[in-house]
Motif scaffolding. Structure first.
Motif, PDB file in Angstrom:
ATOM      1  N   ILE A 136       0.863  -1.184   0.000  1.00 16.63           N
ATOM      2  CA  ILE A 136       0.000   0.000   0.000  1.00 16.63           C
ATOM      3  C   ILE A 136       0.896   1.230   0.000  1.00 16.63           C
ATOM      4  O   ILE A 136       1.675   1.430   0.929  1.00 16.63           O
ATOM      5  CB  ILE A 136      -0.914   0.025   1.235  1.00 16.63           C
ATOM      6  CG1 ILE A 136      -1.748  -1.257   1.304  1.00 16.63           C
ATOM      7  CG2 ILE A 136      -1.805   1.272   1.228  1.00 16.63           C
ATOM      8  CD1 ILE A 136      -2.450  -1.461   2.648  1.00 16.63           C
ATOM      9  N   LEU A 137       0.786   2.040  -1.059  1.00 16.18           N
ATOM     10  CA  LEU A 137       1.636   3.228  -1.173  1.00 16.18           C
ATOM     11  C   LEU A 137       0.798   4.489  -1.154  1.00 16.18           C
ATOM     12  O   LEU A 137      -0.274   4.541  -1.755  1.00 16.18           O
ATOM     13  CB  LEU A 137       2.441   3.181  -2.471  1.00 16.18           C
ATOM     14  CG  LEU A 137       3.319   1.949  -2.695  1.00 16.18           C
ATOM     15  CD1 LEU A 137       4.062   2.079  -4.012  1.00 16.18           C
ATOM     16  CD2 LEU A 137       4.284   1.738  -1.556  1.00 16.18           C
ATOM     17  N   LYS A 138       1.334   5.496  -0.478  1.00 12.07           N
ATOM     18  CA  LYS A 138       0.702   6.813  -0.412  1.00 12.07           C
ATOM     19  C   LYS A 138       1.776   7.873  -0.645  1.00 12.07           C
ATOM     20  O   LYS A 138       2.965   7.588  -0.608  1.00 12.07           O
ATOM     21  CB  LYS A 138       0.092   7.055   0.979  1.00 12.07           C
ATOM     22  CG  LYS A 138      -0.939   6.055   1.415  1.00 12.07           C
ATOM     23  CD  LYS A 138      -1.394   6.360   2.839  1.00 12.07           C
ATOM     24  CE  LYS A 138      -2.358   5.321   3.348  1.00 12.07           C
ATOM     25  NZ  LYS A 138      -2.775   5.595   4.726  1.00 12.07           N
ATOM     26  N   ASP A 139       1.328   9.072  -0.859  1.00 15.54           N
ATOM     27  CA  ASP A 139       2.183  10.257  -0.887  1.00 15.54           C
ATOM     28  C   ASP A 139       3.444  10.080  -1.737  1.00 15.54           C
ATOM     29  O   ASP A 139       3.359   9.722  -2.887  1.00 15.54           O
ATOM     30  CB  ASP A 139       2.529  10.685   0.553  1.00 15.54           C
ATOM     31  CG  ASP A 139       1.263  10.899   1.391  1.00 15.54           C
ATOM     32  OD1 ASP A 139       0.304  11.492   0.859  1.00 15.54           O
ATOM     33  OD2 ASP A 139       1.235  10.443   2.553  1.00 15.54           O
ATOM     34  N   GLU A 140       4.615  10.333  -1.134  1.00 14.52           N
ATOM     35  CA  GLU A 140       5.863  10.345  -1.883  1.00 14.52           C
ATOM     36  C   GLU A 140       6.167   9.003  -2.530  1.00 14.52           C
ATOM     37  O   GLU A 140       6.720   8.956  -3.633  1.00 14.52           O
ATOM     38  CB  GLU A 140       7.057  10.729  -0.989  1.00 14.52           C
ATOM     39  CG  GLU A 140       6.934  12.047  -0.259  1.00 14.52           C
ATOM     40  CD  GLU A 140       6.208  11.894   1.080  1.00 14.52           C
ATOM     41  OE1 GLU A 140       6.371  10.872   1.776  1.00 14.52           O
ATOM     42  OE2 GLU A 140       5.453  12.816   1.423  1.00 14.52           O
ATOM     43  N   LYS A 141       5.854   7.905  -1.842  1.00  8.92           N
ATOM     44  CA  LYS A 141       6.183   6.586  -2.391  1.00  8.92           C
ATOM     45  C   LYS A 141       5.404   6.306  -3.664  1.00  8.92           C
ATOM     46  O   LYS A 141       5.968   5.832  -4.647  1.00  8.92           O
ATOM     47  CB  LYS A 141       5.951   5.491  -1.353  1.00  8.92           C
ATOM     48  CG  LYS A 141       7.043   5.429  -0.319  1.00  8.92           C
ATOM     49  CD  LYS A 141       6.951   4.181   0.503  1.00  8.92           C
ATOM     50  CE  LYS A 141       8.157   4.100   1.419  1.00  8.92           C
ATOM     51  NZ  LYS A 141       8.154   2.872   2.209  1.00  8.92           N
ATOM     52  N   LYS A 142       4.114   6.580  -3.676  1.00  7.11           N
ATOM     53  CA  LYS A 142       3.333   6.326  -4.899  1.00  7.11           C
ATOM     54  C   LYS A 142       3.748   7.294  -6.003  1.00  7.11           C
ATOM     55  O   LYS A 142       3.812   6.923  -7.172  1.00  7.11           O
ATOM     56  CB  LYS A 142       1.827   6.362  -4.638  1.00  7.11           C
ATOM     57  CG  LYS A 142       1.271   7.731  -4.422  1.00  7.11           C
ATOM     58  CD  LYS A 142      -0.242   7.735  -4.445  1.00  7.11           C
ATOM     59  CE  LYS A 142      -0.737   9.127  -4.232  1.00  7.11           C
ATOM     60  NZ  LYS A 142      -0.406  10.058  -5.305  1.00  7.11           N
ATOM     61  N   ASN A 143       4.067   8.530  -5.635  1.00 11.78           N
ATOM     62  CA  ASN A 143       4.516   9.506  -6.627  1.00 11.78           C
ATOM     63  C   ASN A 143       5.865   9.106  -7.233  1.00 11.78           C
ATOM     64  O   ASN A 143       6.124   9.364  -8.410  1.00 11.78           O
ATOM     65  CB  ASN A 143       4.588  10.896  -6.017  1.00 11.78           C
ATOM     66  CG  ASN A 143       3.204  11.444  -5.687  1.00 11.78           C
ATOM     67  OD1 ASN A 143       2.198  10.980  -6.225  1.00 11.78           O
ATOM     68  ND2 ASN A 143       3.158  12.416  -4.802  1.00 11.78           N
ATOM     69  N   LYS A 144       6.700   8.482  -6.434  1.00 13.49           N
ATOM     70  CA  LYS A 144       7.992   7.989  -6.931  1.00 13.49           C
ATOM     71  C   LYS A 144       7.770   6.915  -7.998  1.00 13.49           C
ATOM     72  O   LYS A 144       8.465   6.899  -9.023  1.00 13.49           O
ATOM     73  CB  LYS A 144       8.836   7.452  -5.769  1.00 13.49           C
ATOM     74  CG  LYS A 144      10.135   6.827  -6.173  1.00 13.49           C
ATOM     75  CD  LYS A 144      11.135   7.833  -6.664  1.00 13.49           C
ATOM     76  CE  LYS A 144      12.483   7.156  -6.887  1.00 13.49           C
ATOM     77  NZ  LYS A 144      13.413   8.014  -7.589  1.00 13.49           N
ATOM     78  N   ILE A 145       6.775   6.049  -7.774  1.00 12.47           N
ATOM     79  CA  ILE A 145       6.456   5.017  -8.772  1.00 12.47           C
ATOM     80  C   ILE A 145       6.021   5.686 -10.078  1.00 12.47           C
ATOM     81  O   ILE A 145       6.452   5.308 -11.172  1.00 12.47           O
ATOM     82  CB  ILE A 145       5.356   4.062  -8.257  1.00 12.47           C
ATOM     83  CG1 ILE A 145       5.771   3.394  -6.940  1.00 12.47           C
ATOM     84  CG2 ILE A 145       4.974   3.035  -9.327  1.00 12.47           C
ATOM     85  CD1 ILE A 145       7.049   2.628  -6.948  1.00 12.47           C
ATOM     86  N   ALA A 146       5.172   6.712  -9.972  1.00  5.06           N
ATOM     87  CA  ALA A 146       4.719   7.448 -11.164  1.00  5.06           C
ATOM     88  C   ALA A 146       5.912   8.085 -11.877  1.00  5.06           C
ATOM     89  O   ALA A 146       6.002   8.036 -13.114  1.00  5.06           O
ATOM     90  CB  ALA A 146       3.698   8.509 -10.768  1.00  5.06           C
ATOM     91  N   ASP A 147       6.836   8.663 -11.120  1.00  6.35           N
ATOM     92  CA  ASP A 147       8.026   9.274 -11.727  1.00  6.35           C
ATOM     93  C   ASP A 147       8.891   8.226 -12.431  1.00  6.35           C
ATOM     94  O   ASP A 147       9.464   8.492 -13.491  1.00  6.35           O
ATOM     95  CB  ASP A 147       8.839  10.028 -10.678  1.00  6.35           C
ATOM     96  CG  ASP A 147       8.146  11.299 -10.211  1.00  6.35           C
ATOM     97  OD1 ASP A 147       7.272  11.822 -10.945  1.00  6.35           O
ATOM     98  OD2 ASP A 147       8.463  11.767  -9.095  1.00  6.35           O
ATOM     99  N   MET A 148       8.985   7.034 -11.836  1.00  9.69           N
ATOM    100  CA  MET A 148       9.737   5.945 -12.475  1.00  9.69           C
ATOM    101  C   MET A 148       9.099   5.571 -13.811  1.00  9.69           C
ATOM    102  O   MET A 148       9.802   5.314 -14.789  1.00  9.69           O
ATOM    103  CB  MET A 148       9.771   4.710 -11.565  1.00  9.69           C
ATOM    104  CG  MET A 148      10.632   4.824 -10.353  1.00  9.69           C
ATOM    105  SD  MET A 148      10.441   3.280  -9.402  1.00  9.69           S
ATOM    106  CE  MET A 148      11.433   3.668  -7.975  1.00  9.69           C
ATOM    107  N   MET A 149       7.780   5.551 -13.851  1.00  9.40           N
ATOM    108  CA  MET A 149       7.079   5.246 -15.096  1.00  9.40           C
ATOM    109  C   MET A 149       7.371   6.309 -16.149  1.00  9.40           C
ATOM    110  O   MET A 149       7.630   5.988 -17.315  1.00  9.40           O
ATOM    111  CB  MET A 149       5.562   5.159 -14.859  1.00  9.40           C
ATOM    112  CG  MET A 149       5.123   3.898 -14.147  1.00  9.40           C
ATOM    113  SD  MET A 149       3.354   3.914 -13.733  1.00  9.40           S
ATOM    114  CE  MET A 149       2.604   3.975 -15.347  1.00  9.40           C
ATOM    115  N   LEU A 150       7.346   7.562 -15.728  1.00 14.56           N
ATOM    116  CA  LEU A 150       7.614   8.659 -16.663  1.00 14.56           C
ATOM    117  C   LEU A 150       9.042   8.593 -17.193  1.00 14.56           C
ATOM    118  O   LEU A 150       9.281   8.824 -18.381  1.00 14.56           O
ATOM    119  CB  LEU A 150       7.335  10.003 -15.991  1.00 14.56           C
ATOM    120  CG  LEU A 150       5.863  10.280 -15.664  1.00 14.56           C
ATOM    121  CD1 LEU A 150       5.735  11.528 -14.799  1.00 14.56           C
ATOM    122  CD2 LEU A 150       5.035  10.396 -16.935  1.00 14.56           C
TER     123      LEU A 150
END
Length: 175
Positions: A49-63
């Motif tokens: 379960i990811l929230k905040d910075e951790k989930k945003n980091k995943i999105a940045d990795m995708m980008l």
């Protein structure tokens, strides 16, 4: 909500409100998903379960991956959905067992239970496959080993209500 209504009302949500989703609701959602069937009752799923910075980091990795690999535009849109939604669930297949095909079908049922339970709880969900392109990076970032990333699901309160998408008719799916 009745099951039939949840099935009919479920939509892929790509716009979320900024409202937080309580830990209790996420726990209830996952407790519903745990009830999914699995051969030999193996229950091969694990969830991060990811929230905040951790989930945003995943999105940045995708980008980043998309930029380096000339990836699809929809990957960029999906990364933006991840950033907007308050919760990202990463769904893993535990271990490296020999019954992968059966386990993957079970995990599909587990994810569908998440999506239907979310609808029933007035939450939105988006089933995301693009995370598999960056499985190694995600696992290193989260220090996860001995598990295979299968998919992800964004969860939050919907800020859109898409119309029903076209579906094939029963006569078209019968063999």
């Amino acid at each position: 909500m009745e099951l039939k209504k949840a099935i009919e009302d479920r939509r892929s949500i790509r716009k979320f409100k900024t409202d937080a989703v309580s830990d209790n609701l996420i726990e209830e959602l996952l407790n519903s998903a745990i009830l999914a069937p699995s051969p030999k009752n193996r229950q091969p799923w694990k969830v991060s379960i990811l929230k905040d910075e951790k989930k945003n980091k995943i999105a940045d990795m995708m980008l980043d991956w998309r930029e380096k690999n000339n990836g699809k535009m929809t990957m960029k849109m999906t990364a933006n959905v991840i950033k907007e939604a308050p919760i990202l669930l990463l769904v893993y297949r535990e271990g490296k067992g020999e019954e992968k095909d059966h386990e993957m079908v079970s995990i599909g049922a587990f994810i569908e239970h998440i999506c239907l339970a979310a609808t029933d709880m007035n939450l939105g969900s988006l089933w995301i496959g693009y995370v598999c392109y960056i499985e190694q990076e995600i696992n290193e970032y989260l220090h996860i080993s001995n598990s295979e990333l299968v998919s992800a699901v964004s969860i939050g309160y919907p800020n859109e209500y898409p119309s029903k998408r076209p579906r094939r008719e029963l006569k078209d799916i019968l063999i």
